[in-house]
Design a protein around this motif. Sequence first.
Motif, PDB file in Angstrom:
ATOM      1  N   MET A  79     -52.025  -3.212  31.818  1.00  0.00           N
ATOM      2  CA  MET A  79     -52.665  -4.437  32.282  1.00  0.00           C
ATOM      3  C   MET A  79     -53.959  -4.646  31.509  1.00  0.00           C
ATOM      4  O   MET A  79     -54.773  -3.730  31.390  1.00  0.00           O
ATOM      5  CB  MET A  79     -52.963  -4.337  33.784  1.00  0.00           C
ATOM      6  N   THR A  81     -57.674  -5.841  30.886  1.00  0.00           N
ATOM      7  CA  THR A  81     -58.832  -5.959  31.769  1.00  0.00           C
ATOM      8  C   THR A  81     -59.626  -7.235  31.546  1.00  0.00           C
ATOM      9  O   THR A  81     -60.528  -7.535  32.327  1.00  0.00           O
ATOM     10  CB  THR A  81     -59.772  -4.757  31.572  1.00  0.00           C
ATOM     11  N   ASP A  87     -60.517  -2.406  26.844  1.00  0.00           N
ATOM     12  CA  ASP A  87     -59.101  -2.159  26.548  1.00  0.00           C
ATOM     13  C   ASP A  87     -58.944  -1.192  25.380  1.00  0.00           C
ATOM     14  O   ASP A  87     -58.046  -0.348  25.370  1.00  0.00           O
ATOM     15  CB  ASP A  87     -58.387  -3.474  26.232  1.00  0.00           C
ATOM     16  N   CYS A 118     -62.300  -6.342  38.086  1.00  0.00           N
ATOM     17  CA  CYS A 118     -61.518  -6.800  39.244  1.00  0.00           C
ATOM     18  C   CYS A 118     -61.387  -8.322  39.239  1.00  0.00           C
ATOM     19  O   CYS A 118     -60.312  -8.867  39.544  1.00  0.00           O
ATOM     20  CB  CYS A 118     -62.172  -6.344  40.545  1.00  0.00           C
ATOM     21  N   ASN A 120     -61.442 -10.315  36.616  1.00  0.00           N
ATOM     22  CA  ASN A 120     -60.508 -10.713  35.559  1.00  0.00           C
ATOM     23  C   ASN A 120     -59.068 -10.423  35.952  1.00  0.00           C
ATOM     24  O   ASN A 120     -58.163 -11.219  35.677  1.00  0.00           O
ATOM     25  CB  ASN A 120     -60.853  -9.992  34.258  1.00  0.00           C
ATOM     26  N   LEU A 121     -58.819  -9.278  36.580  1.00  0.00           N
ATOM     27  CA  LEU A 121     -57.461  -8.936  36.988  1.00  0.00           C
ATOM     28  C   LEU A 121     -56.963  -9.879  38.079  1.00  0.00           C
ATOM     29  O   LEU A 121     -55.774 -10.231  38.125  1.00  0.00           O
ATOM     30  CB  LEU A 121     -57.415  -7.490  37.471  1.00  0.00           C
ATOM     31  N   LYS A 126     -53.204 -10.414  39.555  1.00  0.00           N
ATOM     32  CA  LYS A 126     -52.994  -9.042  40.003  1.00  0.00           C
ATOM     33  C   LYS A 126     -53.695  -8.855  41.349  1.00  0.00           C
ATOM     34  O   LYS A 126     -54.765  -9.425  41.594  1.00  0.00           O
ATOM     35  CB  LYS A 126     -53.555  -8.039  38.986  1.00  0.00           C
ATOM     36  N   VAL A 128     -55.885  -6.761  43.709  1.00  0.00           N
ATOM     37  CA  VAL A 128     -56.901  -5.727  43.495  1.00  0.00           C
ATOM     38  C   VAL A 128     -57.576  -5.414  44.820  1.00  0.00           C
ATOM     39  O   VAL A 128     -57.915  -6.320  45.597  1.00  0.00           O
ATOM     40  CB  VAL A 128     -57.953  -6.185  42.459  1.00  0.00           C
ATOM     41  N   ASP A 175     -52.138  -3.699  43.030  1.00  0.00           N
ATOM     42  CA  ASP A 175     -51.837  -3.231  41.674  1.00  0.00           C
ATOM     43  C   ASP A 175     -52.933  -2.301  41.155  1.00  0.00           C
ATOM     44  O   ASP A 175     -52.659  -1.381  40.388  1.00  0.00           O
ATOM     45  CB  ASP A 175     -51.684  -4.421  40.711  1.00  0.00           C
ATOM     46  N   VAL A 176     -54.183  -2.578  41.557  1.00  0.00           N
ATOM     47  CA  VAL A 176     -55.336  -1.792  41.097  1.00  0.00           C
ATOM     48  C   VAL A 176     -56.233  -1.506  42.290  1.00  0.00           C
ATOM     49  O   VAL A 176     -56.446  -2.375  43.141  1.00  0.00           O
ATOM     50  CB  VAL A 176     -56.133  -2.544  39.996  1.00  0.00           C
TER      51      VAL A 176
END
Length: 463
Positions: A79, A81, A87, A118, A120-121, A126, A128, A175-176
């Motif tokens: 995933m 970031t 990354d 968080c 951005n995800l 996603k 979080v 997911d995170v």
Amino acid sequence: MAKGKTTAFFCKECGFESAKWLGQCPGCREWNSFVEEPVAKAEASGKRGISSTGSGGVTGVKIKPARLSEIQLDEQDRMKTGYEELDRVLGGGVVRGSLVLVGGDPGIGKSTLLLQVCRNLAFAEKKVLYISGEESLKQIKLRANRIGEVKGDLLFLCETNLDLIEAAIQEEQPDVVIIDSIQTMFREEISSAPGSVSQVRESTNLLMQIAKGKGIAIFIVGHVTKEGVVAGPRVLEHMVDTVLYFEGERSASYRIIRGVKNRFGSTNEIGVFEMIESGLAEVKNPSEFMLSGRPEDASGAVVACSMEGTRPIMIEVQALITPTAFGMPRRTAAGTDYNRVNLLMAVLEKRGHYDLSHFDAYVNITGGLRMNEPALDLAILMAIVSSMKDRAIDSKTIIFGEVGLSGEVRAVSMAQQRVNEAKKLGFHTCILPRISLDRMGAVDEIKLIGVDNVREAIAGISN
């Protein structure tokens, strides 16, 4: 009937357990590292296994080993970031089911960076879950208001009981997950206080089981000691998949994130961030950032090129040589190894015939970076000579090379990439080891000067 053992001795460095206190740990050989702590009340704690099916080692679930050819990999296993710098350090993104430890000094920006990740995800659809054991929900919202609008499926929880946290993860299935910080978490089965060796070890073990069993990427924040290492047992770093250290001075605007362990990528990469009013912003061209504001025609200033993984970074090496006012001259090094500086000055005295015994020497790597690459040897040595002679080196000249005890200039790795980076930033001359020059191809628009030893290098800047 004898009573069961209620306390044991643990090594703070490696987690080695002993029935009695020992002066030296048999595991890591450290002295005076044993502390006495209560042992777990529940004998079964920590005995759950890790299953690829997500069963967590539950009895009665049949598992089947898989061949390497049967394991499928795709782009969805990582995933992004939202930060290319982070990354790169992670090896290309956050791996599902990974356990990442983020350490750093208090106030350096660990929580801010993870909150931005968080955000951005969540934008990338996603789910979080941010769990804080140090801040209230209102404090988190105040910090979130600084970094900008937050949208998406981003949930917050303030809790330190890992049993309740595990239940929340089971219910939400994110997911995170972010754990801030591991030193505040505790398990009820462990009678010792949060932050102790037993609690940190067992808490990390439970989080590892959750990450591997359910394919959830978990970030855990770790406090650091005054020596700059993550507080708690050293086994903590062995248990996680990735260890990242957040470096930099709180008084400066830059931040460096460095990977010291990574099961999914290289450990030689760094990410550069700048602290601004709205949080942390990535610096995609660190060379230009590090060289900004450097003086023109100033003695004792030399530009060098260091490799961090596959990335060349241009840095400025400064030296100041002044007559000493005491019988013992001072030697100070900031941003590089102090003993290495003393070694290079000894080489300069012996091979270059410079008397430095009556001069104080101060060496600094600007920008606050800490560089220990041997390729900086020649630049440090040339900066010392430039300051001693009070003669400036051309600001468009870059110098790099490793210096041996005999005064020889040895080859360095990735010389071509260093020269290309210097050419891109407008440098006209490059002084480098002759053996590296012989191995390189032709380079236009930049003059390459190969040197075999220190005397040739000094002669090259004196002409």
